[in-house]
Design an enzyme around this catalytic site. Structure first.
Site, PDB file in Angstrom:
ATOM      1  N   ASP A 139      28.886 -11.502  10.556  1.00 22.18           N
ATOM      2  CA  ASP A 139      29.842 -11.325  11.170  1.00 22.18           C
ATOM      3  C   ASP A 139      30.002  -9.704  10.883  1.00 22.18           C
ATOM      4  O   ASP A 139      30.268  -9.354  10.060  1.00 22.18           O
ATOM      5  CB  ASP A 139      30.595 -11.966  10.351  1.00 22.18           C
ATOM      6  CG  ASP A 139      30.347 -13.451  10.705  1.00 22.18           C
ATOM      7  OD1 ASP A 139      30.247 -14.355  11.244  1.00 22.18           O
ATOM      8  OD2 ASP A 139      30.394 -14.202   9.180  1.00 22.18           O
TER       9      ASP A 139
ATOM     10  N   HIS B 262      39.643 -13.495   8.755  1.00 18.34           N
ATOM     11  CA  HIS B 262      38.295 -12.341   9.741  1.00 18.34           C
ATOM     12  C   HIS B 262      39.273 -12.064  11.084  1.00 18.34           C
ATOM     13  O   HIS B 262      40.601 -13.233  11.431  1.00 18.34           O
ATOM     14  CB  HIS B 262      37.720 -13.420   9.231  1.00 18.34           C
ATOM     15  CG  HIS B 262      36.991 -14.063   7.595  1.00 18.34           C
ATOM     16  ND1 HIS B 262      36.789 -13.397   6.651  1.00 18.34           N
ATOM     17  CD2 HIS B 262      37.573 -14.715   7.484  1.00 18.34           C
ATOM     18  CE1 HIS B 262      36.420 -13.633   5.848  1.00 18.34           C
ATOM     19  NE2 HIS B 262      37.138 -14.910   6.014  1.00 18.34           N
TER      20      HIS B 262
ATOM     21  N   LYS C 142      30.580 -10.636  -2.427  1.00 22.50           N
ATOM     22  CA  LYS C 142      30.315  -9.410  -2.034  1.00 22.50           C
ATOM     23  C   LYS C 142      32.183  -9.337  -2.490  1.00 22.50           C
ATOM     24  O   LYS C 142      32.656  -9.901  -2.009  1.00 22.50           O
ATOM     25  CB  LYS C 142      29.941  -8.354  -0.281  1.00 22.50           C
ATOM     26  CG  LYS C 142      28.802  -8.301  -0.351  1.00 22.50           C
ATOM     27  CD  LYS C 142      28.278  -8.314   1.156  1.00 22.50           C
ATOM     28  CE  LYS C 142      29.247  -9.315   2.149  1.00 22.50           C
ATOM     29  NZ  LYS C 142      28.599  -9.311   3.738  1.00 22.50           N
TER      30      LYS C 142
ATOM     31  N   ASP D 230      29.925  -3.830   7.697  1.00 25.05           N
ATOM     32  CA  ASP D 230      30.355  -3.467   8.744  1.00 25.05           C
ATOM     33  C   ASP D 230      31.959  -4.127   8.387  1.00 25.05           C
ATOM     34  O   ASP D 230      33.212  -3.005   8.761  1.00 25.05           O
ATOM     35  CB  ASP D 230      31.204  -4.459  10.097  1.00 25.05           C
ATOM     36  CG  ASP D 230      31.683  -5.979   9.832  1.00 25.05           C
ATOM     37  OD1 ASP D 230      31.319  -6.772   8.265  1.00 25.05           O
ATOM     38  OD2 ASP D 230      32.748  -6.569  10.586  1.00 25.05           O
TER      39      ASP D 230
ATOM     40  N   ASN E 101      29.753 -13.381   3.239  1.00 22.50           N
ATOM     41  CA  ASN E 101      30.648 -13.978   2.076  1.00 22.50           C
ATOM     42  C   ASN E 101      30.955 -15.414   2.949  1.00 22.50           C
ATOM     43  O   ASN E 101      32.005 -15.938   2.415  1.00 22.50           O
ATOM     44  CB  ASN E 101      32.102 -12.934   2.267  1.00 22.50           C
ATOM     45  CG  ASN E 101      32.014 -12.292   0.861  1.00 22.50           C
ATOM     46  OD1 ASN E 101      31.114 -12.104   0.036  1.00 22.50           O
ATOM     47  ND2 ASN E 101      33.013 -11.232   1.483  1.00 22.50           N
ATOM     48  N   ASN E 102      30.832 -15.317   4.418  1.00 22.61           N
ATOM     49  CA  ASN E 102      31.132 -16.842   5.190  1.00 22.61           C
ATOM     50  C   ASN E 102      30.369 -17.922   4.920  1.00 22.61           C
ATOM     51  O   ASN E 102      29.000 -18.257   4.444  1.00 22.61           O
ATOM     52  CB  ASN E 102      30.370 -16.155   7.137  1.00 22.61           C
ATOM     53  CG  ASN E 102      30.854 -17.871   7.510  1.00 22.61           C
ATOM     54  OD1 ASN E 102      31.534 -18.824   6.977  1.00 22.61           O
ATOM     55  ND2 ASN E 102      31.451 -17.258   8.630  1.00 22.61           N
TER      56      ASN E 102
ATOM     57  N   ASP F  34      24.810  -7.842   6.158  1.00 20.29           N
ATOM     58  CA  ASP F  34      25.270  -8.509   6.845  1.00 20.29           C
ATOM     59  C   ASP F  34      26.237  -9.482   8.482  1.00 20.29           C
ATOM     60  O   ASP F  34      24.726  -8.908   9.009  1.00 20.29           O
ATOM     61  CB  ASP F  34      27.546  -7.982   6.278  1.00 20.29           C
ATOM     62  CG  ASP F  34      28.531  -8.892   6.556  1.00 20.29           C
ATOM     63  OD1 ASP F  34      28.286  -9.943   6.572  1.00 20.29           O
ATOM     64  OD2 ASP F  34      28.775  -8.044   7.026  1.00 20.29           O
TER      65      ASP F  34
END
Length: 303
Positions: A33, A178, A209, A235, A65-66, A31
């Protein structure tokens, strides 16, 4: 998942244990972020870890996922933050995978109404998808992503399009929020999707995800990807760890982002079997914990 080498869930590992795990894996999925950067600041040691993995012959991919930027912009960000070895083909965002889903899976014939930001729109246009900004009768899909310019009118239009049972209802991801600095949060795509699910009475198909589809995208572009040879590092328990579990990967939680060890232990000890899919096999404080393993390998190779 059982995890390799007989460790139980939530096992904190370091040094030789990390080295043994990395030697057993061919594909490392990160991932972004909270794992390799925070906003515009790279996590200490992350660039060196990624470079070392690539140098030691590992296949490294990034699953995020961003959906706010197209892949080309991600390449620029990686380079800007010191990740000079990362190439476009290694980046799998929820916006890119949404474009692949529309093009290759459902083979959409018609227009897509997007509740999302400009970055998502650019990714879809790069995939050749005709987009609908205003009214029209040829809308065959509604796609929801992060939209910092959401209006009531957009929500109303999307709700009307979804009254047609043949109109697909898709979401880039279901992240509810977020983190921002100072303990603040930003509503995520999942919160916008939830609003539209209520107004339309329908459930969205999630592309990012923890859906397995992101792994299917990777498998279609990298030959010989076996789940047993993959390690997912993230994370967030509810997305990254669940994604890894859904795909049959070993999973690793890094404590530099959203989820903490205590939350993972609560899921591990839960009586609800579904919660066990959110439990990481391994835990590290930071991916910088990988660095001693590479130093040992380099020392051996130089002797």
């Amino acid at each position: 998942m059982a995890g390799a080498f007989g460790f139980k869930g939530c096992q904190k590992i370091r040094g030789p244990q990390i080295r043994n795990l990395l030697e057993a894996k061919d594909f490392i999925l990160f991932d972004c972020d909270g794992v390799i950067w925070h906003g515009e600041t790279a996590i200490t040691g992350a660039a060196k870890v990624v470079s070392s993995l690539i140098r030691h012959g590992k296949n490294v991919v990034f699953v995020t996922n961003n959906c706010t930027r197209p892949r080309e912009n991600y390449v620029h960000k990686f380079y800007r933050l010191g990740f000079t070895d990362v190439m476009l083909e290694q980046i799998f965002s929820s916006s890119y995978c949404s474009a692949l889903y529309l093009r290759d899976v459902v083979k959409i014939r018609g227009q897509v109404f997007v509740m999302g930001c400009d970055g998502l729109r650019r990714e879809l246009q790069g995939g050749g998808r005709p987009l609908r900004g205003g009214g029209g009768r040829d809308v065959k899909a509604v796609l929801v992503g992060h939209d910092d310019k959401l209006t009531f009118l957009k929500l109303a239009k999307a709700s009307c399009y979804l009254r047609d049972p043949d109109c697909l209802f898709l979401a880039t991801d279901n992240d509810p929020w977020h983190p921002l600095s100072g303990g603040r949060i930003l509503p995520g795509s999942g919160s916008l999707t939830a609003a539209l699910e209520v107004s339309s009475g329908r459930k969205a198909t999630v592309i990012g995800k923890p859906s397995r589809f992101m792994f299917e995208c990777i498998s279609s572009q990298f030959s010989g990807v076996e789940p047993a040879q993959c390690l997912m590092i993230g994370d967030r328990l509810e997305t990254d760890m669940l994604f890894g579990s859904n795909c049959g990967f070993d999973t690793m939680l890094t404590l530099t982002g959203v989820s903490q060890l205590e939350e993972a232990q609560e899921y591990r000890d839960s009586e609800l079997a579904a919660n066990h899919s959110l439990v990481p096999d391994y835990v590290v404080d930071s991916i910088a914990d990988f660095l001693p393993a590479f130093e040992e390998l380099d020392d051996e190779q130089s002797n």
